[in-house]
Write a protein that holds these residues in place. Structure first.
Motif, PDB file in Angstrom:
ATOM      1  N   PHE A  18       0.802  -1.211   0.000  1.00  0.00           N
ATOM      2  CA  PHE A  18       0.000   0.000   0.000  1.00  0.00           C
ATOM      3  C   PHE A  18       0.841   1.269   0.000  1.00  0.00           C
ATOM      4  N   ALA A  19       2.138   1.154   0.118  1.00  0.00           N
ATOM      5  CA  ALA A  19       2.993   2.337   0.192  1.00  0.00           C
ATOM      6  C   ALA A  19       3.054   3.087  -1.131  1.00  0.00           C
ATOM      7  N   GLN A  20       2.881   2.402  -2.244  1.00  0.00           N
ATOM      8  CA  GLN A  20       2.938   3.049  -3.543  1.00  0.00           C
ATOM      9  C   GLN A  20       1.726   2.632  -4.354  1.00  0.00           C
ATOM     10  N   ALA A  21       0.758   3.498  -4.389  1.00  0.00           N
ATOM     11  CA  ALA A  21      -0.450   3.201  -5.151  1.00  0.00           C
ATOM     12  C   ALA A  21      -0.286   3.699  -6.576  1.00  0.00           C
ATOM     13  N   PRO A  22      -0.464   2.830  -7.566  1.00  0.00           N
ATOM     14  CA  PRO A  22      -0.335   3.277  -8.948  1.00  0.00           C
ATOM     15  C   PRO A  22      -1.492   4.190  -9.324  1.00  0.00           C
ATOM     16  N   SER A  23      -1.283   5.012 -10.320  1.00  0.00           N
ATOM     17  CA  SER A  23      -2.351   5.894 -10.775  1.00  0.00           C
ATOM     18  C   SER A  23      -3.434   5.057 -11.449  1.00  0.00           C
ATOM     19  N   ALA A  24      -4.576   5.661 -11.668  1.00  0.00           N
ATOM     20  CA  ALA A  24      -5.703   4.967 -12.283  1.00  0.00           C
ATOM     21  C   ALA A  24      -5.384   4.538 -13.709  1.00  0.00           C
ATOM     22  N   THR A  25      -4.500   5.237 -14.363  1.00  0.00           N
ATOM     23  CA  THR A  25      -4.199   4.935 -15.755  1.00  0.00           C
ATOM     24  C   THR A  25      -3.011   3.993 -15.905  1.00  0.00           C
ATOM     25  N   GLY A  26      -2.430   3.567 -14.796  1.00  0.00           N
ATOM     26  CA  GLY A  26      -1.264   2.707 -14.870  1.00  0.00           C
ATOM     27  C   GLY A  26       0.003   3.500 -15.106  1.00  0.00           C
ATOM     28  N   GLY A  27      -0.099   4.799 -15.016  1.00  0.00           N
ATOM     29  CA  GLY A  27       1.035   5.691 -15.235  1.00  0.00           C
ATOM     30  C   GLY A  27       1.930   5.743 -14.013  1.00  0.00           C
ATOM     31  N   PRO A  28       2.604   6.859 -13.803  1.00  0.00           N
ATOM     32  CA  PRO A  28       3.552   6.983 -12.704  1.00  0.00           C
ATOM     33  C   PRO A  28       2.867   6.887 -11.343  1.00  0.00           C
ATOM     34  N   ASP A  52      -7.190   8.973  -9.388  1.00  0.00           N
ATOM     35  CA  ASP A  52      -6.786   7.993  -8.391  1.00  0.00           C
ATOM     36  C   ASP A  52      -7.337   8.441  -7.044  1.00  0.00           C
ATOM     37  N   LEU A  53      -8.416   7.802  -6.620  1.00  0.00           N
ATOM     38  CA  LEU A  53      -9.058   8.124  -5.347  1.00  0.00           C
ATOM     39  C   LEU A  53      -8.995   6.920  -4.408  1.00  0.00           C
ATOM     40  N   LEU A  58     -15.505   9.273   1.630  1.00  0.00           N
ATOM     41  CA  LEU A  58     -16.609  10.141   1.249  1.00  0.00           C
ATOM     42  C   LEU A  58     -17.866   9.797   2.045  1.00  0.00           C
ATOM     43  N   ALA A  59     -17.687   9.215   3.225  1.00  0.00           N
ATOM     44  CA  ALA A  59     -18.823   8.872   4.077  1.00  0.00           C
ATOM     45  C   ALA A  59     -19.620  10.134   4.380  1.00  0.00           C
ATOM     46  N   TYR A  60     -20.937  10.010   4.305  1.00  0.00           N
ATOM     47  CA  TYR A  60     -21.880  11.088   4.599  1.00  0.00           C
ATOM     48  C   TYR A  60     -21.823  12.249   3.600  1.00  0.00           C
ATOM     49  N   GLN A  61     -21.045  12.138   2.528  1.00  0.00           N
ATOM     50  CA  GLN A  61     -20.897  13.214   1.546  1.00  0.00           C
ATOM     51  C   GLN A  61     -21.967  13.107   0.457  1.00  0.00           C
ATOM     52  N   SER A  62     -22.287  14.224  -0.167  1.00  0.00           N
ATOM     53  CA  SER A  62     -23.140  14.219  -1.346  1.00  0.00           C
ATOM     54  C   SER A  62     -22.243  14.396  -2.573  1.00  0.00           C
ATOM     55  N   ILE A  63     -22.255  13.382  -3.433  1.00  0.00           N
ATOM     56  CA  ILE A  63     -21.499  13.444  -4.687  1.00  0.00           C
ATOM     57  C   ILE A  63     -22.453  13.232  -5.857  1.00  0.00           C
ATOM     58  N   ALA A  64     -23.698  13.620  -5.655  1.00  0.00           N
ATOM     59  CA  ALA A  64     -24.744  13.432  -6.653  1.00  0.00           C
ATOM     60  C   ALA A  64     -24.384  14.129  -7.956  1.00  0.00           C
ATOM     61  N   GLY A  65     -24.630  13.423  -9.063  1.00  0.00           N
ATOM     62  CA  GLY A  65     -24.460  13.985 -10.389  1.00  0.00           C
ATOM     63  C   GLY A  65     -23.029  14.145 -10.859  1.00  0.00           C
ATOM     64  N   ARG A  66     -22.067  13.724 -10.099  1.00  0.00           N
ATOM     65  CA  ARG A  66     -20.664  13.917 -10.491  1.00  0.00           C
ATOM     66  C   ARG A  66     -20.156  12.750 -11.337  1.00  0.00           C
ATOM     67  N   ASP A  67     -19.082  13.010 -12.077  1.00  0.00           N
ATOM     68  CA  ASP A  67     -18.514  12.011 -12.988  1.00  0.00           C
ATOM     69  C   ASP A  67     -17.211  11.454 -12.432  1.00  0.00           C
ATOM     70  N   PHE A  68     -17.220  10.139 -12.158  1.00  0.00           N
ATOM     71  CA  PHE A  68     -16.046   9.420 -11.673  1.00  0.00           C
ATOM     72  C   PHE A  68     -15.718   8.265 -12.628  1.00  0.00           C
ATOM     73  N   SER A  69     -16.134   8.398 -13.870  1.00  0.00           N
ATOM     74  CA  SER A  69     -15.916   7.334 -14.859  1.00  0.00           C
ATOM     75  C   SER A  69     -14.429   7.017 -14.964  1.00  0.00           C
ATOM     76  N   GLY A  70     -14.107   5.726 -14.944  1.00  0.00           N
ATOM     77  CA  GLY A  70     -12.731   5.271 -15.099  1.00  0.00           C
ATOM     78  C   GLY A  70     -11.837   5.528 -13.907  1.00  0.00           C
ATOM     79  N   ALA A  71     -12.373   6.047 -12.824  1.00  0.00           N
ATOM     80  CA  ALA A  71     -11.552   6.364 -11.650  1.00  0.00           C
ATOM     81  C   ALA A  71     -11.188   5.105 -10.863  1.00  0.00           C
ATOM     82  N   ARG A  72     -10.135   5.210 -10.100  1.00  0.00           N
ATOM     83  CA  ARG A  72      -9.718   4.154  -9.172  1.00  0.00           C
ATOM     84  C   ARG A  72     -10.201   4.588  -7.794  1.00  0.00           C
ATOM     85  N   ILE A  73     -11.304   3.986  -7.354  1.00  0.00           N
ATOM     86  CA  ILE A  73     -11.924   4.345  -6.083  1.00  0.00           C
ATOM     87  C   ILE A  73     -11.932   3.102  -5.197  1.00  0.00           C
ATOM     88  N   ARG A  74     -10.914   2.327  -5.311  1.00  0.00           N
ATOM     89  CA  ARG A  74     -10.785   1.041  -4.631  1.00  0.00           C
ATOM     90  C   ARG A  74     -10.639   1.244  -3.123  1.00  0.00           C
TER      91      ARG A  74
END
Length: 174
Positions: A18-28, A52-53, A58-74
């Motif tokens: 977990f010390a080095q999380a890769p970016s969502a695109t596999g980049g640096p 890369d998230l 985001l507990a208790y947060q409102s993220i309604a209508g937002r775009d997270f397509s292709g994101a790393r939200i693991r």
């Protein structure tokens, strides 16, 4: 005995996964400071497609209508979040906690939801076409009006007697 000592030395020199999380695109490699700054922008109302998230809270947060397509939200925490009409198309949301989240009309098309927890979540009108559901827990979740579910994919997830499903579908018990 020598093998055990060698293994111990090698293990001690191996960095934590977990010390080095890769970016969502596999980049640096994305630094923790960069991830924290991105998470803060999201908490302040920004969309974040292909971001890369990893492990964002985001507990208790409102993220309604937002775009997270292709994101790393693991391994994220979206418990009791409101994500109505949010777009998660193709996102990696494996092992994410959606406990009690409201996901009305959310788009999870082709998302990786393996091992995610949807206990008590509301997914009315959510789009789940092509989503990977292996090991996902839908106990107590509202899926009766979810779109794009298939029996084959539901068979890889689990639920309980309080899980509501589209007419004629079943889910294995957790």
């Amino acid at each position: 005995m020598k093998r055990a000592a060698l293994f111990a030395c090698l293990f001690a020199l191996t960095p934590a996964a977990f010390a080095q999380a890769p970016s969502a695109t596999g980049g640096p490699i994305v630094s923790q400071a960069e991830r924290d700054a991105t998470a803060e922008r999201v908490r302040n109302g920004a969309s974040c497609a292909n971001c890369d998230l990893f492990q964002i809270d985001l507990a208790y947060q409102s993220i309604a209508g937002r775009d997270f397509s292709g994101a790393r939200i693991r391994q994220a925490n979206l418990s009791l979040a409101t994500a109505d009409r949010a777009r998660f198309r193709g996102a990696n949301m494996s092992l994410t906690n959606f406990f009690g989240a409201r996901l009305t009309g959310a788009d999870f098309t082709d998302a990786n939801l393996e091992g995610a927890t949807f206990v008590g979540a509301y997914l009315g009108g959510a789009r789940l076409s092509g989503a990977a559901l292996g090991g996902a827990n839908f106990s107590g979740a509202e899926l009766a009006d979810a779109l794009g579910l298939s029996q084959d994919r539901l068979n890889t997830a689990c639920g309980d007697a309080t899980t509501t499903l589209p007419q004629g579908m079943t889910i294995p018990a957790c």
